[in-house]
Design an enzyme around this catalytic site. Structure first.
Site, short mmCIF file in Angstrom:
data_model
loop_
_atom_site.label_atom_id
_atom_site.label_comp_id
_atom_site.label_asym_id
_atom_site.label_seq_id
_atom_site.Cartn_x
_atom_site.Cartn_y
_atom_site.Cartn_z
N LYS A 15 -30.33 -3.82 -16.70
CA LYS A 15 -28.93 -3.36 -16.56
C LYS A 15 -28.77 -1.96 -17.12
CE LYS A 15 -27.74 -3.74 -21.12
NZ LYS A 15 -27.52 -2.55 -21.98
N GLY A 107 -32.84 -0.64 -24.22
CA GLY A 107 -31.42 -0.52 -23.90
C GLY A 107 -31.12 -0.92 -22.47
N GLY A 110 -34.07 -5.91 -21.09
CA GLY A 110 -35.29 -6.52 -20.54
C GLY A 110 -35.51 -7.92 -21.09
N ALA A 113 -33.10 -10.24 -19.49
CA ALA A 113 -33.51 -10.57 -18.12
C ALA A 113 -34.55 -11.69 -18.14
CB ALA A 113 -34.07 -9.33 -17.42
N ASP A 145 -26.23 -10.00 -23.74
CA ASP A 145 -26.43 -9.49 -22.37
C ASP A 145 -27.00 -10.53 -21.42
OD1 ASP A 145 -25.75 -6.93 -23.25
OD2 ASP A 145 -27.84 -6.41 -23.67
#
Ligand code: C5P
Length: 306
Positions: A15, A107, A110, A113, A145
């Protein structure tokens, strides 16, 4: 009918925060955020297979330093598996391999994800059929995130970033991504943000200007609206990033921006040809890893199964 599978591969994207407004820290230490996430086409794959025990292997591109990865047992994929298994009262059994392309500690979320991809893959492998709401809740427990990595596309993030809501983003945007060999610690960047901004209001800056810019479909307009409250802190910790941002803009990018808490820098360009041109200039100027990615792309999704 059982959907229990022998193996599953799930892909999840990196992202970029197109807008990252940060408020004064809450009582729990987290910072309230108003952010606009965009998933970009730089992805990690998580492959899971049936196994009598639990194993985790990671394959890295040569530009990612293996030392930057957390040791086994503390990896966010291990934690994702334990949480999902506990939620369903099953044993966390699988042979898992993660193939990384997203910078580590960069940042770009990862690790988040990988966690999101592991949740989707293991849900299939174990045939536990977690509801979307439960999956988002488990994701939020793993990291701020992670829910966005499930969702993908472009989304407004609030709370500490874990409350996500899709927003309209009908265009395709072209980015040049420059990772750094050395990562930055997210908590350290937030701490420096607090030191540099002692009077920050509780309420983070609104994302309205950014959302309007997205709707315009004009890269020049989006470039003017990109905003990252953590950029000053990241550049303070890594002054070389200021030079990189300036270099990218001199090389033809519409705007350079630190991605999230950094140190990856992203450069908005006006299209695929410009992106390749800027990438070529940056590589020619000595940047050893320069990637091109477009967004928005899908969140964690199954790519192969058997
Ligand atoms: O939620 P996550 O585990 O990704 O957060 C990592 C660290 O980043 C937190 O421990 C905290 O120091 C910082 N953080 C924060 N405010 C947020 C998100 C993260 O202070 N909204």
């Amino acid at each position: 009918m059982s959907l229990r599978q022998l193996n599953v591969t799930v892909r999840a994207p990196a992202k970029i925060n197109l807008h990252l407004g940060v408020g004064a820290p809450r009582e729990d230490g987290y910072h309230p955020l108003v952010t606009v996430y965009q998933a970009v086409g730089l992805c990690d794959d998580v492959h899971v297979e049936r196994s009598p025990g639990w194993t985790l292997g990671v394959t890295l591109p040569d530009w990612i330093d293996p030392e930057a990865l957390p040791v086994t047992g503390d990896n966010i994929v291990d934690r994702a598996a334990r949480l999902l298994a506990a939620h369903h009262g099953v044993e966390p059994r699988a042979a898992v391999s993660v193939t990384k392309s997203i910078p580590v500690a960069g940042g770009m979320a990862g690790g988040s994800a990988d966690a999101a991809a592991a949740l989707v893959a293991l849900d299939r492998l174990w045939d536990v059929r977690t509801s979307d709401d439960d999956l988002l809740e488990i994701a939020a427990e793993l990291g701020s995130d992670v829910p966005f990595a499930l969702l993908g596309g472009t989304a407004l993030g609030t709370g500490r970033g874990e409350l996500v809501e899709p927003v309209a983003d009908p265009s395709t945007w072209w980015w040049v991504v420059v990772p750094s060999r050395e990562g930055l610690s997210t908590p350290a960047v937030y701490r420096r943000f607090d030191e540099l901004n002692p009077g920050t209001p509780e309420e983070p800056e609104s994302a309205n200007a950014l959302l309007l810019a997205l709707a315009s479909g004009e890269p020049g307009v989006l470039a003017g609206a990109l905003h990252n409250d953590l950029e000053e802190a990241a550049v303070d910790l890594r002054p070389d990033l200021a030079e990189l941002l300036a270099l990218g803009e001199r090389s033809g990018a519409l705007r350079g921006l630190v991605s999230g808490s950094g140190p990856t820098c992203v450069f908005l360009t006006s299209g695929p040809d410009d992106a390749r041109g800027v990438a070529g200039e940056l590589a020619g100027a000595g940047q050893d890893v320069v990637l091109v990615a477009n967004g928005p792309v899908a969140g964690a999704h199954v790519v192969t199964y058997a």
